[in-house]
Scaffold this active site. Sequence first.
Site, PDB file in Angstrom:
ATOM      1  N   ASN A  44       8.405  14.577  -2.054  1.00 47.82           N
ATOM      2  CA  ASN A  44      10.231  15.005  -0.650  1.00 47.82           C
ATOM      3  C   ASN A  44      11.149  14.051  -1.694  1.00 47.82           C
ATOM      4  OD1 ASN A  44       8.339  13.001   0.294  1.00 47.82           O
ATOM      5  ND2 ASN A  44       9.903  13.114   1.944  1.00 47.82           N
ATOM      6  N   GLU A  57       6.774  20.612  -2.657  1.00 46.37           N
ATOM      7  CA  GLU A  57       6.322  21.680  -3.122  1.00 46.37           C
ATOM      8  C   GLU A  57       7.355  22.105  -4.045  1.00 46.37           C
ATOM      9  OE1 GLU A  57       6.875  20.517   0.399  1.00 46.37           O
ATOM     10  OE2 GLU A  57       4.979  21.532   1.298  1.00 46.37           O
TER      11      GLU A  57
HETATM   12  N1  THU Z   1       9.354  17.576   3.056  1.00 50.79           N
HETATM   13  C1  THU Z   1       8.167  18.375   2.352  1.00 50.79           C
HETATM   14  O1  THU Z   1       8.536  17.412   1.842  1.00 50.79           O
HETATM   15  N2  THU Z   1       7.769  19.669   2.493  1.00 50.79           N
HETATM   16  C2  THU Z   1       7.348  19.663   3.376  1.00 50.79           C
HETATM   17  O2  THU Z   1       6.177  21.295   3.511  1.00 50.79           O
HETATM   18  C3  THU Z   1       7.886  19.730   4.534  1.00 50.79           C
HETATM   19  C4  THU Z   1       8.509  18.423   4.922  1.00 50.79           C
HETATM   20  C5  THU Z   1       9.826  16.735   3.567  1.00 50.79           C
HETATM   21  C6  THU Z   1      10.891  16.909   3.599  1.00 50.79           C
HETATM   22  C7  THU Z   1      11.474  15.778   3.796  1.00 50.79           C
HETATM   23  O3  THU Z   1      12.161  14.941   3.642  1.00 50.79           O
HETATM   24  C8  THU Z   1      10.517  15.221   5.292  1.00 50.79           C
HETATM   25  O4  THU Z   1       9.398  16.074   5.085  1.00 50.79           O
HETATM   26  C9  THU Z   1      10.578  15.114   6.367  1.00 50.79           C
HETATM   27  O5  THU Z   1      11.030  16.237   6.634  1.00 50.79           O
END
Ligand code: THU
Length: 136
Positions: A44, A57
Site C-alpha cells: 500500500n 492488491e
Molecule cells: N489497504 C490495502 O492496501 N488493501 C486493502 O484491501 C485494504 C486497505 C490499505 C490502504 C491504506 O493504506 C491502509 O490499508 C489503511 O486503510
Amino acid sequence: MHPEYLALIEHSLEARKRSYSPYSRFKVGASLLAGSGKIYTGANIESASYSLTLCAERVAFAKAISDGEKLFKAIAVSVSTKELVYPCGACRQFMFEFAKDLDIIVVKSSNQYVITKLRDLLPEAFERKSITSSKK
Ligand code: THU
C-alpha cells in the site's frame, strides 16, 4: 494447496515491509501469481492527500497488467493483525475485472493463512455483462 502458494505467501510478507503508510501505519503486502508463472508484488502507498492512497492488491495488479500479463491464478495479501483481514470492496471489484477465478490467500504469517476465492468474496458481481445485457 498448490505448492507454488507457499512462495507466494513469503513474497507477500516481504512486500509488506515495503509499504509506504506513514498515515495509517497499517502495512499491507500483496503478491500476485500471474499466468506466466511470474510473481508481482505490491504494497500500500499512502499520500498526504489521503484519498490518493493505493491498496497493495491494486499496486500488484497494475504492475502485472502493465507488464502484459493477462491471466492470474492467486494473490496473497499480508497484514499483521490479530484477526484475518480480507481485501477491501474496491479491490475485490478491481480484481474481478481481470481474474474472476482468482484464489485469495489471506496471510497473517508463514503458517497462518486462509485460502478463499474472489467469487465467494464478491457474490453477484457487477461486470461487463451486467452492462451489455441492460435494456435501453
Ligand atoms: N489497504 C490495502 O492496501 N488493501 C486493502 O484491501 C485494504 C486497505 C490499505 C490502504 C491504506 O493504506 C491502509 O490499508 C489503511 O486503510
